[in-house]
Design a protein around this motif. Sequence first.
Motif, PDB file in Angstrom:
ATOM      1  N   SER A 361       0.821  -1.211   0.000  1.00  0.00           N
ATOM      2  CA  SER A 361       0.000   0.000   0.000  1.00  0.00           C
ATOM      3  C   SER A 361       0.859   1.267   0.000  1.00  0.00           C
ATOM      4  CB  SER A 361      -0.898  -0.005   1.235  1.00  0.00           C
ATOM      5  OG  SER A 361      -1.467   1.268   1.362  1.00  0.00           O
ATOM      6  N   PRO A 362       0.516   2.224  -0.870  1.00  0.00           N
ATOM      7  CA  PRO A 362       1.272   3.487  -0.874  1.00  0.00           C
ATOM      8  C   PRO A 362       1.121   4.285   0.427  1.00  0.00           C
ATOM      9  CG  PRO A 362       0.092   3.192  -2.941  1.00  0.00           C
ATOM     10  CD  PRO A 362      -0.409   2.129  -2.001  1.00  0.00           C
ATOM     11  N   THR A 363       0.292   3.860   1.368  1.00  0.00           N
ATOM     12  CA  THR A 363       0.289   4.550   2.671  1.00  0.00           C
ATOM     13  C   THR A 363       1.669   4.404   3.320  1.00  0.00           C
ATOM     14  OG1 THR A 363      -0.653   2.579   3.666  1.00  0.00           O
ATOM     15  CG2 THR A 363      -2.190   4.346   3.179  1.00  0.00           C
ATOM     16  N   ARG A 364       2.436   3.373   2.888  1.00  0.00           N
ATOM     17  CA  ARG A 364       3.837   3.228   3.319  1.00  0.00           C
ATOM     18  C   ARG A 364       4.666   4.476   3.023  1.00  0.00           C
ATOM     19  NH1 ARG A 364       5.362  -0.560  -0.547  1.00  0.00           N
ATOM     20  NH2 ARG A 364       7.517   0.094  -0.342  1.00  0.00           N
ATOM     21  N   LEU A 365       4.212   5.264   2.050  1.00  0.00           N
ATOM     22  CA  LEU A 365       4.985   6.447   1.667  1.00  0.00           C
ATOM     23  C   LEU A 365       5.222   7.360   2.867  1.00  0.00           C
ATOM     24  CD1 LEU A 365       3.347   7.219  -1.780  1.00  0.00           C
ATOM     25  CD2 LEU A 365       5.775   6.759  -1.406  1.00  0.00           C
ATOM     26  N   PHE A 366       4.224   7.451   3.763  1.00  0.00           N
ATOM     27  CA  PHE A 366       4.396   8.315   4.938  1.00  0.00           C
ATOM     28  C   PHE A 366       5.556   7.801   5.793  1.00  0.00           C
ATOM     29  CE2 PHE A 366      -0.284   9.087   4.268  1.00  0.00           C
ATOM     30  CZ  PHE A 366      -0.117  10.372   3.811  1.00  0.00           C
ATOM     31  N   GLN A 367       5.531   6.482   6.047  1.00  0.00           N
ATOM     32  CA  GLN A 367       6.582   5.840   6.842  1.00  0.00           C
ATOM     33  C   GLN A 367       7.942   5.977   6.164  1.00  0.00           C
ATOM     34  OE1 GLN A 367       4.296   2.215   7.378  1.00  0.00           O
ATOM     35  NE2 GLN A 367       6.290   1.292   7.822  1.00  0.00           N
ATOM     36  N   ASP A 368       7.985   5.648   4.860  1.00  0.00           N
ATOM     37  CA  ASP A 368       9.253   5.647   4.137  1.00  0.00           C
ATOM     38  C   ASP A 368       9.859   7.041   4.091  1.00  0.00           C
ATOM     39  OD1 ASP A 368       8.947   2.980   3.772  1.00  0.00           O
ATOM     40  OD2 ASP A 368       8.235   3.128   1.712  1.00  0.00           O
TER      41      ASP A 368
END
Length: 374
Positions: A361-368
Amino acid sequence: MNIAIIGAGVSGLLTALELVERGCTVTIFDQQRTGSAASWAGGGILSPMYPWRYPNEVNALARYGKQSYQKWNEKLKPMTGIDFEIHETGMLIFDEDDFEIGLDYARLHQDPMQQADYLQSEQIEQINPHISARFAHGIYFSQLANIRNPRLLQSLTAYLQQHPKVQIYEHCPIRQLNRSDNRIQSITTADGKQHTADQFVIATGAWSAAWSEQLDIEIPVQPVQGQMLLFKTPQNWLPTMCMNKVMYLIPRQDGHVVCGSSMRQCGFDTQTTDATLRHIQESCFDMVPELANFPIVKSWAGLRPSSPEGIPYIGQMPNFDNLWANFGHFRNGLCMGPASAQLLAELMTGETPSFNADNYSPTRLFQDALLSVE
Ligand SMILES: Cc1cc2nc3c(=O)[nH]c(=O)nc-3n(C[C@H](O)[C@H](O)[C@H](O)COP(=O)(O)OP(=O)(O)OC[C@H]3O[C@@H](n4cnc5c(N)ncnc54)[C@H](O)[C@@H]3O)c2cc1C
């Protein structure tokens, strides 16, 4: 449903294919010719190199590459006349430090694709008589195959071009995503034309970080250059793929042998350099000395879309209702391509996903983004 896809590499074209199979209407935009970026430049090995060095998320998608391409080749070939040659050569690996872990990986995962045997030099000679005598042993992955990726892209493009629900715009860069609150209303091309759609897909490979500013989210995808060399040997001369110290040889059926590859971060530079090509050449002669008798017919460089741990972003973009991602496949976009596209099409059409969608999921973008600051 009317869908606009930005990017016509393997990620965008396979996504288009999955969506038209589900009855959607698709418009595809590329700033170059379709299928002429990383997806053309790659080697086409249908497995991560040394799969045990990659996270499960990568292997979970990659393991479907071979069987999915076999299915698509059967469907597309009668219509396009193009065979993209799933070449079942197996792979010999000579890195001694990887023998035990590679054999353990095969035992542990029981994945038919990754079955491996330990071979002594006499057995190696039977499987591939051209391997240097200096390799006294190796491990052999008999099920691994490679795909002729430039032909895959030609086939996908030819199939989609004749499809009544598809329109392709080549040499048509998209400059702007026009948003209103949490929806994309339209996209604008470099010559100022606007295109509307119900849903939008970003499949822009190594160029994907260019959307960070407009979307107000950091996209940690960078181009990583890889150079390649192509030899021409007699038809079916080299029977197996071979790999040592991250350098590999990939035989095609007609005798071409693709050799690579280097890794260098140098922006969007796709120039080859003599020193790097010489290093690739020497590494390949080290494995297969007789290759020195054959001509080099081409060399090139391509840009891998790197991402943290090589795990692609697939799914709905955070904070947007109708914007989707399929990018960041790094070294494995050809083998992960079919499963990535299937997953995205399932998510977009509300089907139950065949893979664990949370992992991509691109919500990982926040974490990354946070990790890249630390
Ligand atoms: C040397 C090398 C060897 C490789 N070997 C293998 C291998 O053996 N096996 C494997 O699985 N993978 C391999 N890979 C990795 C694989 O090639 C990539 O992961 C994969 O091709 C990425 O596909 P993509 O469609 O996301 O990107 P690309 O193929 O790069 O496509 C992205 C497209 O988006 C377009 N685009 C970008 N921005 C815009 C814009 N603003 N408007 C319109 N169009 C835009 C670009 O023009 C491009 O055509 C290799 C890569 C390289 C470079």
